[in-house]
Each structure stands twice: as structure tokens, then as C-alpha cells.
Design a protein around this motif. Structure first.
Motif, PDB file in Angstrom:
ATOM      1  N   GLY A 121      58.855 -14.163  11.791  1.00 21.11           N
ATOM      2  CA  GLY A 121      57.980 -14.336  12.942  1.00 21.11           C
ATOM      3  C   GLY A 121      58.390 -15.480  13.860  1.00 21.11           C
ATOM      4  N   LYS A 133      59.330   2.675  16.322  1.00 21.70           N
ATOM      5  CA  LYS A 133      58.463   1.758  15.584  1.00 21.70           C
ATOM      6  C   LYS A 133      57.086   2.364  15.331  1.00 21.70           C
ATOM      7  CE  LYS A 133      60.652  -2.026  14.532  1.00 21.70           C
ATOM      8  NZ  LYS A 133      61.511  -1.151  13.700  1.00 21.70           N
ATOM      9  N   VAL A 183      54.554   2.801  12.112  1.00 18.21           N
ATOM     10  CA  VAL A 183      53.140   2.426  12.025  1.00 18.21           C
ATOM     11  C   VAL A 183      52.315   3.596  11.495  1.00 18.21           C
ATOM     12  CG1 VAL A 183      51.119   1.810  13.390  1.00 18.21           C
ATOM     13  CG2 VAL A 183      53.314   0.727  13.862  1.00 18.21           C
ATOM     14  N   LYS A 195      57.870  -7.870   6.110  1.00 18.83           N
ATOM     15  CA  LYS A 195      57.230  -6.568   6.328  1.00 18.83           C
ATOM     16  C   LYS A 195      58.151  -5.579   7.027  1.00 18.83           C
ATOM     17  CE  LYS A 195      53.533  -7.396   4.172  1.00 18.83           C
ATOM     18  NZ  LYS A 195      53.491  -6.840   2.795  1.00 18.83           N
ATOM     19  N   ALA A 196      59.027  -6.086   7.877  1.00 13.78           N
ATOM     20  CA  ALA A 196      59.939  -5.163   8.573  1.00 13.78           C
ATOM     21  C   ALA A 196      60.785  -4.412   7.554  1.00 13.78           C
ATOM     22  CB  ALA A 196      60.823  -5.954   9.530  1.00 13.78           C
ATOM     23  N   GLU A 223      47.082  -1.798  12.855  1.00 14.39           N
ATOM     24  CA  GLU A 223      48.455  -2.219  12.588  1.00 14.39           C
ATOM     25  C   GLU A 223      49.162  -2.600  13.890  1.00 14.39           C
ATOM     26  OE1 GLU A 223      49.968  -2.642   9.752  1.00 14.39           O
ATOM     27  OE2 GLU A 223      52.026  -2.934  10.472  1.00 14.39           O
ATOM     28  N   ARG A 253      50.843  -6.178  14.740  1.00 14.49           N
ATOM     29  CA  ARG A 253      52.268  -6.350  15.025  1.00 14.49           C
ATOM     30  C   ARG A 253      52.502  -6.987  16.389  1.00 14.49           C
ATOM     31  NH1 ARG A 253      56.264  -1.796  12.944  1.00 14.49           N
ATOM     32  NH2 ARG A 253      55.636  -1.740  10.757  1.00 14.49           N
ATOM     33  N   GLU A 254      51.668  -6.595  17.350  1.00 14.20           N
ATOM     34  CA  GLU A 254      51.918  -6.998  18.737  1.00 14.20           C
ATOM     35  C   GLU A 254      51.120  -8.229  19.126  1.00 14.20           C
ATOM     36  OE1 GLU A 254      53.624  -4.575  21.305  1.00 14.20           O
ATOM     37  OE2 GLU A 254      54.650  -4.351  19.386  1.00 14.20           O
ATOM     38  N   ARG A 255      50.584  -8.934  18.092  1.00 12.77           N
ATOM     39  CA  ARG A 255      49.610  -9.977  18.423  1.00 12.77           C
ATOM     40  C   ARG A 255      50.187 -11.011  19.385  1.00 12.77           C
ATOM     41  NH1 ARG A 255      51.459 -10.441  13.580  1.00 12.77           N
ATOM     42  NH2 ARG A 255      52.382 -12.358  12.727  1.00 12.77           N
TER      43      ARG A 255
END
Ligand code: HEM
Ligand SMILES: Nc1ncnc2c1ncn2[C@@H]1O[C@H](COP(=O)(O)OP(=O)(O)OP(=O)(O)O)[C@@H](O)[C@H]1O
Ligand SMILES: Nc1ncnc2c1ncn2[C@@H]1O[C@H](COP(=O)(O)OP(=O)(O)OP(=O)(O)O)[C@@H](O)[C@H]1O
Ligand SMILES: [Mg+2]
Ligand SMILES: [Mg+2]
Lengths: 236, 197, 246, 236, 197
Positions: B17, C87, C91, C152-153, C227, C231-233
Motif C-alpha cells: 500500500g 481487476k 473482485v 492481498k493482490a 470490496e 480497494r479504491e479507498r
């Protein structure tokens, strides 16, 4: 100071590299007597259970012998497959393997072969004795060996995939079991069915050819999946 | 000028991240030594693994390698169950190390004469490291990516390695390495400090 | 076509579309379920053999059917994410796993509850039951693998590989299990036998199945939205979204 | 700069240290919520192989039920026990454990307890369900649970001794381990025999007391041997 | 003068059939720092393990320790499955590290602020090493035996550690350490070179 001739060399040919890795795997295996004996010990120990369960009388044992032997072969495979890539990942050898210019597909073959040889192969060759111990009808023995050899091949490839998927997370055999056991189901069913067919005098060919089909399908596609899984694990 | 052995253009690497490396560019030509510096956790190992191709999913950007490379990472990639000689005989990288004779020579050079047949598990930390470094005296690869090659080595070992680096560069090889202590004899063609990025 | 794929690949678009889709699909599903249930439970006559206990069928059968279909949704999504590197397919795969697992579990529970009055036992190694159990393990395997990865990826990619392998195997597993069961001609009970379901039960059953499909879709989309946001947070559009919300 | 008060402190009391190690082992075992249920899935998956291999009908399964559950216990033990000290040895934690001023005998208890809990203990507690699934005669269940609990205890200690002997990868240890592994045999035999006795209405007490005797003997002496083996392994 | 924390008299150590250390004597009193030097394979680690009591069977001679000691070896003794905080909370050495507050402080000192809850497997080599070194800021042990404490550390890390050593000595502690690079700021009370033995 450099030992080899300095000029650009082209490295090693694929066949000789495969031979090298094969010898390496065999040597690593031979350096651990435990690993050699454990499957066999487990095999005999578990087979001891079955007479205990239903009494030693031949006519009671016989109908279950094939199933028993197959279950044990499957569990023995499970016991061993978890470590097939583990140490190579931990000491960094796996990185080296992934960096080799040769196609990973082939480089994995020695790993799979040695594992197959030291679990399924080994058990198949001893299975006649155990079969005798469980008073399996002798007509079933050839089919038993053949099916074990083929089935162990499939189990090795499927199990190696599970090991590759979990190589990055230093976790024991529990997760791997969850991943691969469901995929073992058809192998077990076909294997047992084949032996039982042979015993009652039917042809075991359909079952053996089913196992053979599974085996070659796994051999054709499995290593690709394993390779992909290893690359993912190495990147983790 | 000779075409580069390794070329990276606007490389971006993210890990856990965090954006570790931003718009990174590198061009490594024959005869060049580039040293990557940076504090612990700066991203040196990550960068090396990306450039080597081991880390395929963690980056965006373009990356070019013309030939197989040699990578030595934090782990020594040595099998403790085997002896040093066996470790070099039965390697998995696909390099051509030649016969047992050459291998024993290389082991002697890195100061493991007499230890060829001792299981690596019975060697000292530095000796285990040296088993792996003996590879540098046998390899035919031109592009080297080395992550902290000097760890666990004594003074003599460090200068031995630096000499070998010099020879490799003079033979048209290229080296990309990380190290926390500055080089002694060699002068890197350029330095990359990741802490500044 | 490609344009559509591209759209599918873009999180904000998917998030918006799924939102508006949910807005009308969710109520529809609920209504269909209510109608189907009350029809099945209130307005059909008791089964001549099983009395009223068969009525659990209106939950059991739909869950079982949809759980099966769910695995293919998950596996195909995984395949797409591997092949086309989309992607959002990833998801979808991750979102499908828990939903499918829950349905499978429900089918098992309702089934064994049904089994108690029907054959006086909670559990029988019937072909369909066994394969349902295996399906549950396949689902949980994907979930467990993803959970096990810290990165996680990589975890998602690993799951995609596993799901893909699973698809290839599911038909083989089902065939083999069916046929293992037929080999062993079960001694005692006959199961799913010639009991032809009367049409008066059939229509509400179909309605319930449709309703469960709709519910499944809703759960899947909702899961995906969570999700996506997670992910895009860090992206602008999510920040804007949250800004609106607050 | 030092965070704690600089003056001589006396370290931690044994009980609180044991609690710490216990929590550590549990955490290492199940880092994530899902890993708590993994052993249960593992058990059910392995047990699933029995109907598939032997046949679905109750009368075929029942005689194997006890043996099957015991085989699962053995498998779980073998899968996990090899690693009980491995990672601690490889990352150096074992050295730290050996340097602790407290008696090793007690420090080993959390290791053994967690391993026992997550293999035999857990299995014993859910064995009624599995027994039902394998249609084991209900009269056998209490004995089954008791024998699993005791037997898993012995297996844990025996296995841990083997693991301790091999932890330093020294050949001698491996060979001794080969001598130890057969100790599993009597445990399994007593366990299964006890359950079967209970089913046919005989008393299972003799078998249970045998297992109990083995267990307490192992508990009294095992950790001493394990500790010694670990010190030797660390010295190698 | 104060009675020593560690005393060894005519110590002889044999390893793999070779006499590594002959008639070795050492007396380590409070406030003293002794550095062991020597080439790879000289026997530094072996000696430390003997003195710490980890290696009980490899030596002859007399050995005295008055109290529990702190040993840090080549391996970082860190569990990669756990987070840094958990690693320090759930240690097995029996030291009293105090509450979570102190532990977080120590982690911050070694530059792991913000990484307290990241699984160690996701930390860089040096960061993993630092997790272990955080222990030096929490321990209550007076006698430290450190084997290559500086490996994998960047420059800042090395000087941080040296400062801590100085403080420990001034508090009446004693340190016996091995290192391939010479100390920067500290002056060891005495040096032992094993290559010469
Ligand atoms: C592949 C998954 C499954 C599907 C598609 C499925 C579907 C069905 C259908 C269509 C019926 C009604 C058939 C009839 O009444 O003749 C039924 C009945 C039943 N199912 Fe399932 N089922 C599945 C799994 C299960 C499971 C896992 C259990 C138990 C654990 C179960 C237990 C039952 C019982 C007890 C009945 C009533 C049997 C009877 O009417 O004689 N089923 N199921
Ligand atoms: N487990 C072992 N069994 C037998 N011999 C060993 C073992 N470990 C080390 N040795 C031998 O003892 C000698 C000293 O090893 P040691 O690890 O003490 O060296 P060292 O001074 O720490 O070297 P380094 O600087 O590389 O750490 C080496 O020559 C090695 O071969
Ligand atoms: N597997 C991983 N998953 C997620 N994040 C990681 C992983 N490995 C490393 N990182 C993060 O990436 C950053 C860089 O790590 P890297 O190993 O590249 O540092 P480094 O420069 O090599 O440090 P060192 O000098 O200690 O070797 C670290 O902050 C670490 O937290
Ligand atoms: Mg690094
Ligand atoms: Mg050393």
C-alpha cells in the motif's frame, strides 16, 4: 581469477539441466532417512487399523481392501506433498529456479517425478504385500499397482499445485489439505472402482483409462498452473 | 555506445500500500557498476526483485532485459543438506559451471578449500555465504544483480569480491548492487539513493 | 464489446451501475420470495407421503441450485481476471466466494433438516449430498486461501488459479460421485427417487428459485461494492463519494 | 533512550511466562480467524475419503468408524508435529527459549499443550459429529472421545521427541526418530480396540487405563527427554 | 574491582574435528565492551555460543556466569507470522519487557514507527533485524552477547546501536560482541582476534 573462460557462454542445455535437478532432488531426498521411511511406516501403521476395525478374517477384510489401500495411499501423498517446494522457497533456491532462462514447465518435472517416485511409486511397489496382508483377491493386485501408479501421478501434480499456492505463507498442511482434497475425490473413486471391478472379474480397463486420461490431462496442464502459482508465491 | 543489458523507464513500484519507487529510470550498459543505497526499508530489495523479473505484479512501467541475469538475494540459496561441492554441481539456475575441477577451484578461491565435502549446515555464516558467492567465479552471465553481497563476509572476503567485480566489469559485464557500506577500491559508475526518491 | 469490457474494468462505473441495479433488483427479489414462500407454504396441499415436512423444499432446493451455479460465477470470474487481467473480475470472484459458501451451507442444513423426518437420519452419503459437501469445501478453500495471504493482490491471483482449476474439476467430481453412488446401490433409503413433484408445488418452487437467483445477484453486487470501495479507498472518486455521504 | 528503568530487574515469573508462550503458540497456530476452523475442515475432509473409498452405506462404514477417526488423529499429529520446533529452531527463537533462566521442562508445556489441543483435543471434541456421519454405534462414542484425548496426548509427546531429535538436522537424531515412530502403533491399537470393546458391550476400561498409563508416563518423562534433545540439537 | 559478569578460564573448543579455540581466557566486568574479531570460520559464533551456555558439549575448561544473559545470534529470532509488537509481547526469553506502551516506544526508537502491526514477513531484511534489536531497549539483562549485531543495518541503525551500547556500559552493563567492521564511536575495552589463536 575467474575459473571459466570469460567469453559469453550460452549456459546449459535443457536436458542436462533437468538431469541435474533430478539428481539434486533425489540426493536431497536421500539425505533425510525420515522422509524415506515415513510414508511406508504410515502406510503399514494405517493398514493395521483396518483389521482392527473389522477383525482379521479374510472374507470380511477382502471387500474393503482396495478402498483401504487407496485411502492410505492418498493420505501418504498428502503427508509428503506439503514440503515439495517449501525448503527451496525458504532458502531462496526457488528464486533461482524462476530466473532460469528455460521454461518452468519442464524444470518442474524433476520435482514432480521425484515426489511421485517417493510416494506413489514406492507405495505401488510395496502394495502387493499390503494387499496380501488385507487378503485382497490376487486378481486385483496388478490393477491396484497400475491404478496407484497413475493415481499417484495425478495426486502429485494436484498436490504440488496446492503446495505452490501456499508456498509463500509458512503454514502447515491444513490449508493445503483443504485446497487439494476435493480434487482427489475422482482419483480415489476411479482407483477403488477399478480394483473392485477386477476382483469381481469385470474389466478394469475403463477405470484405468479414466485415471490415465486424468493423469495425462494433469501432466499437460498441471505444471502450467503450478508455475503460475509459484510465480505468484515468489512475488508475495 | 553499447546497447544496455538492462533498461528501465518510468518504473513505479508499490508495496504494502505504499508507493516505494516513483518514476524510476535506469540504463545499465556493459562495464558499468551501479550501486543502490538507501535506509532500511527504502525499497532496494524490492527494486532489485522487480528489475530481475522475480516480482512481476508489483510494478508499472517498462522494463527491458536482453539476456538471462544472475541474482543473489538476502537468502543464500544454499542447501544445508548438501556439501558446498554438491551445491555448485546441482544448481537449478541453468548456468554452465563446468566440471568438478573448476568448481573445486572456485571453492578454493573463496577460501573453502578443505570444506568441499562438509555439509553446509556445519559451515559458519560467512562460509555458507561464500558457497553461494563461489558462483560468481563460475558463472557465464554478464548481468549481475546483487543484494547486499557483502553481508557476513570478513574484510578479506569483501576485497576478494571487489576484485572479482572489477574483473567482471573489465570483461564487459555489468553489476547492479545494493550495499550499506561504501565500496573500498571500486568506484561505482553511478549511485542511486532511494531514500531521496 | 471491447468498450463494454473496458467499462466493466472501471471501478467507478461498475460501482455506479451496480448501485442503481441494486436499487430495483433488491425489492423485486424480496417480493418474489415473499410470494413464492407464502404460495408454497400456505396455498399448497400437504404431500401425500411426507405431509408438511416437504415444504422446506421451497428453501432447500433453491439454495442448492443457486449454490451450484454460484461456483461457476466465481470460477469464470477468476478465469477472466487471470486471462484479461480485469481487476473487477477479480473482485467479482472474491465477492462470490462467501455468498456461494453460505448458500451451500444453507442447502446442507435445510437438506439434513429435511432428512430427519424423511429418512429418520440427519445425514446420508447420497451422491448429491456428498457433492454438495465437496462444493462447500471448494468454496471454503478459496476463502481460506485468500485470507491466508497478507499480500492481498497475490492472494487474489492465487485464488483465481485455484478457482480455475476447480472449474475444470467440478464436472469430473460430480460425475464421479454420482457414479460412485450408483455403483454401491444404497441398501436402505431411496432418495430423489420417483417422487414426481406435483405441479401445484412446482410453480411456487420455480418462483422461489428465481427469487433466490435475484437475491444471490444482490448479495454478490453488494459484496463487490464493499470490496471496490476498500480497494479504491485512496482514489479521488471514492474520497468524493465519501465526502458526499458525510 | 532505554525505555525501561535501567536498574537490575528480575525478569518474569514462570507462570506469567508460560501464559505468554501459550498465547504465542496459539497465535502462531491461528493467526487469522479462518485458521481456527481449518483443523475441523481438515478432519472432515480426511473422513470424507472413507465413504468414498469404502462405500456409503452405514453397515459398511460402521466397522471402520473408530479406526478412521484414529487415523485422522494420527495424520493430524504427523502433519503438525514435525514443525513443532522447526521454525523456532530456524529463526533462532529456540536458542532464546533455551537461554531462559526457567526450567525447560515447564517451558515446553505450552508447546505440547497447543499441539495436543489442535490435533487430538479438537478432534475428540467434535468426534461425536464425525462418529454420527460414519454411523458409529453411539455406545462407542464416550470411549472414543476419552481414548482420543489420552492417545493424542501420548502421540504429541512421542512426536515432539522425534521432532526435537531431528531439529538440528543431525543424522543420529533421524535414526533415533525411526526407532521412536513405532511407538505410535500400541497407541492406535489400544485406542481402536477400546472403542470396539465398548461397542460389543465389553468393558473398555483396560484399554483406557493402558492409554492413561502411557499418557502419564509420557507426560512425566517426555519433556525431560525433549528438553535434552533440544539442547543437543541446538549444540549441533 | 567489581566481580565479573562472565569469566572463562583455559577454554578449549573443538568443532567438526578441528581445534578452533585453544586455552582461551576471558574476564568480562561491568562497564566493559570486548570485541571478538576473526575471519569467516574462525570460531566467533562458536565461542559466543559456548560462553552463552548454548553449546554445552563442544568445549572443555571452566566457565562462570553470575546471571541470565542476553544473546543475539546470526538468526534474528523473529517470527515472521507475527507483527513486531506481538513479537516483543510474546517472547520466550523470560525478560520483563513491560507494557505495550514501552514496547511501542522501543519500536519507535528503532525506526519501526507505523510498522507495529505489519506482519514481519512483509518487512525488509533490516527492518526484521530491527524488530529483534528493539529488545536491547527493553531488556533488563546486564550481560549481552551479540553476534554480528550490525548485519543488514543501515548507517543510521549502526550508530543508533552504538549509542545504546555506550549507554548500557555506562549503566554497568557488559557487552561481548563480534563484528567484521570496526566500531565507529565506541572504543572496545579489549579485542580478541581468533584468527591469531
Ligand atoms: C446438489 C445439491 C442438491 C440439490 C440440487 C437438491 C435438490 C433437491 C430436490 C430437487 C429435491 C426434491 C426432489 C424430490 O422431492 O424428489 C430434494 C429433496 C431432498 N433433499 Fe436435496 N438437494 C441437494 C442437496 C441436498 C443435501 C446436501 C441434502 C442433505 C444434507 C439434501 C436432502 C434432501 C432431502 C432429505 C430431500 C427430500 C428427499 C425425498 O423427498 O425423498 N439435499 N433436493
Ligand atoms: N554445527 C557445526 N558442526 C561442525 N562444525 C561446525 C558447526 N558449525 C560451525 N562449524 C565449524 O566451526 C568453525 C567456526 O564456525 P563459526 O560459525 O564459529 O565461525 P565464525 O567465526 O562465526 O564465522 P563467521 O564470521 O562466518 O560467522 C567453522 O570452520 C565451521 O566449519
Ligand atoms: N512481501 C512484502 N509485502 C508487502 N510489503 C513489503 C514486502 N516486502 C517488503 N515490503 C515493504 O517494502 C519496503 C521495502 O522493502 P525492501 O526489502 O525493498 O527494503 P530494503 O531497501 O531492501 O531494506 P533493507 O536495507 O532492510 O534490505 C519495506 O517498507 C517493507 O515494509
Ligand atoms: Mg533488502
Ligand atoms: Mg558467525
Amino acid at each position: 581469477m575467474q575459473v571459466n573462460s570469460g567469453q559469453q557462454a550460452k549456459g546449459m542445455s535443457l536436458p542436462s539441466l533437468l538431469l541435474l535437478i533430478l539428481r539434486r532432488q533425489l540426493m536431497l531426498y536421500a539425505r533425510k532417512p525420515i522422509e524415506v521411511v515415513q510414508p511406508l511406516l504410515f502406510f503399514s501403521l494405517v493398514l493395521l487399523m483396518f483389521p482392527l476395525g473389522i477383525g482379521p478374517s479374510a472374507e470380511r477384510l477382502a471387500p474393503f481392501a482396495a478402498g483401504a489401500l487407496w485411502i492410505v495411499a492418498l493420505l501418504a501423498n498428502l503427508l509428503a506433498v506439503e514440503g515439495i517446494f517449501r525448503s527451496d522457497f525458504e532458502d531462496g533456491s526457488l528464486d533461482q529456479l524462476l530466473l532460469s532462462p528455460h521454461p518452468l514447465y519442464f524444470l518442474l518435472m524433476p520435482y514432480l517425478f521425484v515426489h511421485w517416485l517417493t510416494t506413489g511409486g514406492l507405495l505401488a511397489f510395496c502394495s502387493p504385500f499390503f494387499a496380501y496382508g488385507l487378503s485382497l483377491d490376487t486378481t486385483g493386485i496388478p490393477v491396484l499397482m497400475a491404478s496407484l501408479l497413475l493415481g499417484a501421478g495425478v495426486m502429485t501434480i494436484v498436490g504440488a499445485l496446492g503446495a505452490a499456492l501456499t508456498v509463500g505463507l509458512n503454514r502447515g498442511g491444513m490449508l493445503i489439505t483443504l485446497l487439494i482434497m476435493p480434487l482427489y475425490v475422482p482419483i480415489l473413486i476411479f482407483g477403488v472402482a477399478g480394483v473392485n471391478a477386477a476382483i469381481v472379474g469385470q474389466s478394469a480397463l475403463p477405470f484405468l483409462s479414466l485415471l490415465g486420461g486424468l493423469f495425462f490431462a494433469a501432466l499437460a496442464l498441471g505444471p502450467l498452473a503450478i508455475g503460475a502459482a509459484l510465480r505468484i508465491g515468489a512475488d508475495n | 555506445m553499447a546497447e544496455p543489458l538492462l533498461e528501465a523507464v518510468d518504473l513505479n513500484v508499490e508495496r504494502g500500500g505504499r508507493q516505494l519507487i516513483q518514476d524510476f529510470a535506469l540504463r545499465l550498459s556493459p562495464g558499468q557498476l551501479v550501486q543502490i543505497r538507501g535506509s532500511n526499508g527504502a525499497g532496494k530489495t524490492t527494486l532489485l526483485r522487480v528489475l530481475s523479473g522475480l516480482s512481476r505484479f508489483a510494478y508499472t512501467g517498462s522494463l527491458q532485459r536482453t539476456q538471462p541475469l544472475l541474482f543473489i538475494g538476502h537468502q543464500s540459496a544454499v542447501k544445508t543438506l548438501l556439501t558446498p561441492r554438491e551445491n555448485l554441481l546441482f544448481h537449478v539456475t541453468g548456468e554452465d559451471f563446468g566440471e568438478e575441477r573448476e568448481i573445486d577451484q572456485a571453492l578454493a578461491i573463496v577460501g573453502l578449500y578443505g570444506f568441499e565435502d562438509v555439509p553446509v549446515s556445519q559451515l559458519s555464516a560467512g562460509q555458507q555465504r561464500r558457497v553461494n558467492l563461489a558462483r560468481l567465479f563460475l558463472t557465464d552471465r554478464m548481468l549481475w544483480l546483487l543484494d547486499e553481497p557483502f553481508t557476513a563476509l570478513d574484510q578479506a572476503g569483501v576485497s576478494l569480491l571487489e576484485d572479482r567485480f572489477g574483473q567482471h566489469l573489465s570483461q564487459g559485464g555489468a553489476i547492479l548492487m545494493t550495499s550499506h557500506q561504501p565500496l573500498r577500491t571500486l568506484r561505482p559508475h553511478s549511485e542511486v539513493d532511494l531514500s531521496e526518491l | 464489446m471491447w468498450f463494454f469490457f473496458h467499462k466493466l474494468g472501471s471501478p467507478p462505473w461498475l460501482f455506479r451501475i451496480s448501485g442503481s441495479l441494486l436499487r430495483w433488483l433488491a425489492p423485486l427479489a424480496i417480493i418474489a420470495l415473499l410470494i413464492g414462500m407464502s404460495w408454497g407454504l400456505l396455498f399448497t396441499s400437504p404431500d401425500f407421503r411426507q405431509g408438511n415436512s416437504y415444504r422446506i423444499m421451497f428453501i432447500h432446493v433453491p439454495t442448492a441450485v443457486v449454490a451450484l451455479a454460484g461456483y461457476y460465477v466465481m470460477a469464470i470470474a477468476g478465469a477472466v481476471s487471470l486471462i484479461w487481467r480485469i481487476k473487477m473480475a477479480e473482485v467479482a470472484m472474491l465477492a462470490a466466494a462467501p455468498v456461494g459458501a453460505a448458500l451451500t451451507f444453507l442447502a446442507l442444513v435445510t437438506g439434513s433438516i429435511w432428512g430427519r423426518p424423511t429418512w429418520g437420519t440427519w445425514w446420508v452419503w447420497d451422491a448429491r449430498i456428498t457433492s454438495m459437501l465437496i462444493l462447500l469445501f471448494l468454496y471454503v478453500g478459496v476463502i481460506a486461501l485468500y485470507e491466508a495471504y497478507d499480500n492481498k493482490a497475490s492472494g487474489a491471483r492465487a485464488c483465481a488459479v485455484l478457482a480455475l482449476v476447480g472449474t475444470v474439476n467440478i464436472p469430473i467430481i460430480y460425475k464421479s460421485v454420482d457414479w460412485w453412488y450408483s455403483l454401491h446401490q444404497p441398501a436402505s433409503i431411496k432418495f430423489f427417487g420417483d417422487t414426481s413433484i406435483h405441479s401445484s408445488m412446482l410453480y411456487p418452487l420455480f418462483l422461489c428459485i428465481a427469487a433466490f437467483y435475484a437475491l444471490y445477484t444482490c448479495a454478490l453486487l453488494a459484496n463487490m461494492r464493499v470490496e471496490i470501495i476498500a480497494r479504491e479507498r485512496r482514489t479521488k472518486w471514492v474520497k468524493r463519494l465519501v465526502g458526499e455521504a458525510v
